[in-house]
Structures are given as C-alpha cells and as structure tokens.
Design a protein around this motif. Structure first.
Motif, PDB file in Angstrom:
ATOM      1  N   ARG A  85       5.016  -7.559  -1.998  1.00  0.00           N
ATOM      2  CA  ARG A  85       3.676  -7.414  -1.448  1.00  0.00           C
ATOM      3  C   ARG A  85       3.087  -6.048  -1.768  1.00  0.00           C
ATOM      4  O   ARG A  85       2.190  -5.577  -1.083  1.00  0.00           O
TER       5      ARG A  85
ATOM      6  N   LEU B 298       4.598  -0.394   6.166  1.00  0.00           N
ATOM      7  CA  LEU B 298       4.221  -1.045   7.408  1.00  0.00           C
ATOM      8  C   LEU B 298       3.576  -0.038   8.341  1.00  0.00           C
ATOM      9  O   LEU B 298       4.044   1.081   8.477  1.00  0.00           O
TER      10      LEU B 298
ATOM     11  N   GLN C 187      -0.070 -11.783   7.085  1.00  0.00           N
ATOM     12  CA  GLN C 187      -1.276 -12.248   6.398  1.00  0.00           C
ATOM     13  C   GLN C 187      -0.990 -13.459   5.534  1.00  0.00           C
ATOM     14  O   GLN C 187      -1.874 -14.249   5.233  1.00  0.00           O
TER      15      GLN C 187
ATOM     16  N   GLN D  75       8.262  -3.694  -0.492  1.00  0.00           N
ATOM     17  CA  GLN D  75       7.759  -3.703   0.879  1.00  0.00           C
ATOM     18  C   GLN D  75       6.768  -4.848   1.050  1.00  0.00           C
ATOM     19  O   GLN D  75       6.026  -5.169   0.125  1.00  0.00           O
ATOM     20  N   TYR D  76       6.765  -5.484   2.211  1.00  0.00           N
ATOM     21  CA  TYR D  76       5.878  -6.635   2.421  1.00  0.00           C
ATOM     22  C   TYR D  76       5.081  -6.473   3.709  1.00  0.00           C
ATOM     23  O   TYR D  76       5.332  -5.579   4.509  1.00  0.00           O
ATOM     24  N   ASP D  77       4.099  -7.350   3.900  1.00  0.00           N
ATOM     25  CA  ASP D  77       3.003  -7.113   4.846  1.00  0.00           C
ATOM     26  C   ASP D  77       3.321  -7.565   6.268  1.00  0.00           C
ATOM     27  O   ASP D  77       2.680  -8.453   6.809  1.00  0.00           O
ATOM     28  N   ARG D  78       4.281  -6.939   6.898  1.00  0.00           N
ATOM     29  CA  ARG D  78       4.617  -7.283   8.279  1.00  0.00           C
ATOM     30  C   ARG D  78       4.645  -6.012   9.127  1.00  0.00           C
ATOM     31  O   ARG D  78       4.939  -4.930   8.626  1.00  0.00           O
ATOM     32  N   ASN D  79       4.379  -6.168  10.415  1.00  0.00           N
ATOM     33  CA  ASN D  79       4.377  -5.041  11.342  1.00  0.00           C
ATOM     34  C   ASN D  79       5.070  -5.484  12.619  1.00  0.00           C
ATOM     35  O   ASN D  79       4.573  -6.355  13.335  1.00  0.00           O
TER      36      ASN D  79
END
Length: 363
Positions: free
Chosen positions: A20, A25, A272, A318-322
């Motif tokens: 991503r 994050l 997302q 890295q990917y789009d999570r929080n």
C-alpha cells in the motif's frame, strides 16, 4: 530453499497483496474513545475463570478493560530466506510500537493479540519490552505463516514441528520464559499447499495436546473449510478455532462455521480497502455483518479488529490500517447500532474467550 509461495500449487504471497505504499500508520490523534467498562470484571459468565497467557505471564481475563483481537506491532514480509530478514533498526521499531501502544492505552485498551508468528518477524523480546513500557498486556503466537518456513524446520517432520509449537506454548520461546498463548496458521487464498497442510497438521496436533486456540489467516470459505477438514481429521476441537480475515466470505458461511463452535473475525475495521475483497469494507458494511451474526444468535462468536501493523520491514510494504481506529471511531458506531452489551461482547468478552490460555499444558 524457503519459498515465499508454492508457485506450482497456485499460491499467493500475502505481502504482495498488502502493498500500500510507504505511508506510515497514523497512530496518534484518535478521538472519541469509549469510556472504560462499567466494571472491569463484569464480563459474561464464560469469562469468569479465563486466564490469558501474555508475554509478561498469566493474567486473569477479568482484569481486561478493552481488547484488540488481531493486530501486529512488527511484521517482516521478506521471509526467513532473505538475508535482510529481521535486519532493521530495533530502537526505531520499539519507539514506534511504544508510541502506538500508548495511544491505545489512552483509549482504555489493555489487551493486544499480536498475530505475528514464525516466518513473518515474531520478536517476543520486543513484545515484552513494549508491554513493560506501556502496561499493554500482549498475547503472542506460535505457528508458521504459509510457506515462510524458517530454515531449521525445512526437513522437520509433522510431529517435530508439532513438538516445537507445543514447547513454545508450554515452556517458552527462543530460550526465554515468554510463552505463546495460541497457534496461528495461514493458507494460500486458493487453498492449502503441501507445505501449508504440513503446518496445519502440526498445529492441530499441538493444539489438541495443549487445548490451545488455533487461528487461521484465510479470507475465503473453500480454503477455510479445507483447513478445517485437516484440523478435524487430527482431532482438533473447533470450539478453539478462530477464522481470521473472514469478511470477504458470505455471512451465511460465517454463521455455518459459528454453528460448529468457531469464532469468526472481521479484521479490516477502518481499512480503505481489503486486498482479498472487492466488496465494501466501510464501517456500515462491517456493522451489517456483525448485526447479522448477532441477530442469528452468534454474537458471542464475533471478533473485530483492524489488522494493522505498526512497523513493517521493509517500509514499502506498509499498508493502510490504523489500530487506533477501532476504539477511536468504530466502537461508538457499534454501540449505537447494537447497544452497550453487544458492543462489549464483541470488543472485549469474545477476544478474551477466544484467546484464553491453553488448558491442558503440563505443569
């Protein structure tokens, strides 16, 4: 040589699917955290005597305020055969992870189920350090991720691998007294490879011997049922099974497995997009799934989480999570949709029950 995928068997590499970009994050600035529970020990009856095996030792389930059931502090997607595997700035990793844990602690979260297992960068000393600095209770996993088999296990038999998993549950990890709390396995999205099946058989044998939970990374029903078939052939009890990444499959399939005793996990809260799923992952769609399970009588079989990774090596993956989103935003929506009791069950009670300590370990 260790392979990232079994190409001849049509496997997919999760790290490729999760790319991503390089954005980190956002761990801070979460607003609207839920208040702490009315009473820390006021869980449903099945939690009354539950113990969790954390990296700092056993703790009673009744001590937990809020929980995240599928997260990662550190992940390495290079795999054990890569010379750069686990070669990172651990001071920077620790700083990032401690900062993230402190945000979660400010929201009342004090239980973090870390799904990083062998093959993707598990570091129990890092987890113990984070726990000591922040007060976060962390449960870590044994098990091997897909075909990312560490070199020392390449020629091991199923029984030898099972023995290793059991020893990490019963005695400790890498010469430390830190024990794993459960077993994590995974399958390629098109179905288990030969390597996957060997790991699954070993996990089932260790899980049966220890009466430990087994969690599965598997977005799709057919692959999940193939793994379940292997586990049951080895005598594993599905009442200790957690189906992770379940959201791309139909809720009817979730109900069917819950009816057999399994826990079902929706772990893309706040994402997302989902690399395994072309359907909606917005909050409304996730709430619809949870509500459908609750209305079908399976509210006590649902776990939710973000499946965020605080620090990923290398950074391009890295990917789009929080991980702060669940209690910063989603929890209030869940309470509004289903009420306080159902929200508490999903956000706390079910996590404690699903990842409770193995009950048949030797003394």
């Amino acid at each position: 040589m260790c392979q990232h995928i079994d190409e001849a068997e049509g496997g997919f590499d999760r790290r490729t699917l999760l790319v991503r970009g390089t954005a980190a994050l956002a761990a801070a600035g979460a607003a609207g955290a839920l208040p702490w529970p009315r009473a820390a020990g006021a869980a449903v009856n099945r939690d009354a005597d539950v113990v969790l095996q954390t990296v700092g030792g056993p703790v009673p389930g009744s001590s937990i305020h809020w929980a995240l059931g599928h997260e990662h502090f550190f992940v390495d997607f290079l795999g054990p055969s890569d010379p750069a595997y686990m070669d990172t700035d651990w001071s920077e990793v620790t700083r990032s992870c401690v900062a993230s844990a402190q945000v979660l602690r400010s929201q009342g979260v004090d239980l973090f189920i870390d799904w990083t297992n062998l093959g993707v960068g598990r570091n129990v000393l890092l987890l113990r350090d984070i726990s000591r600095q922040t007060g976060m209770k962390i449960v870590c996993a044994t098990g091997i991720y897909k075909s990312l088999v560490p070199p020392q296990f390449e020629r091991s038999s199923v029984d030898e691998i099972a023995t290793h998993f059991y020893e990490e549950l019963a005695a400790g990890i890498d010469g430390t007294p830190v024990r794993a709390g459960w077993i994590k396995i995974a399958t390629t999205e098109s179905g288990p490879t030969r390597t996957d099946r060997r790991i699954h058989r070993a996990a089932a044998r260790a899980g049966k011997k220890a009466a430990a939970t087994i969690s599965l990374h598997s977005p799709f029903t057919d692959a999940t049922l193939a793994v379940v078939k292997t586990l049951e052939r080895e005598g594993f009890d599905l009442r200790r099974f957690v189906w992770g990444h379940a959201q791309p499959s139909s809720v009817d399939d979730h109900k069917a497995l819950a009816a057999r005793g399994a826990m079902v996990q929706y772990d893309a809260i706040g994402a997302q997009s989902d690399p395994f799923f072309h359907g909606p992952t917005d909050d409304a769609s996730m709430l619809d799934r949870i509500q459908a399970m609750v209305e079908a009588g399976y509210g006590d079989r649902v776990v939710v989480s973000a499946d965020a990774s605080v620090f990923v090596n290398p950074a391009i993956y890295q990917y789009d999570r929080n991980n702060a989103y669940v209690f910063g935003t989603f929890a209030a929506k869940l309470r509004e949709r289903l009420g306080d009791d159902a929200a508490r069950m999903v956000l706390r009670d079910n996590v404690i029950y699903a990842f409770r300590r193995p009950s048949k370990l030797r003394s």
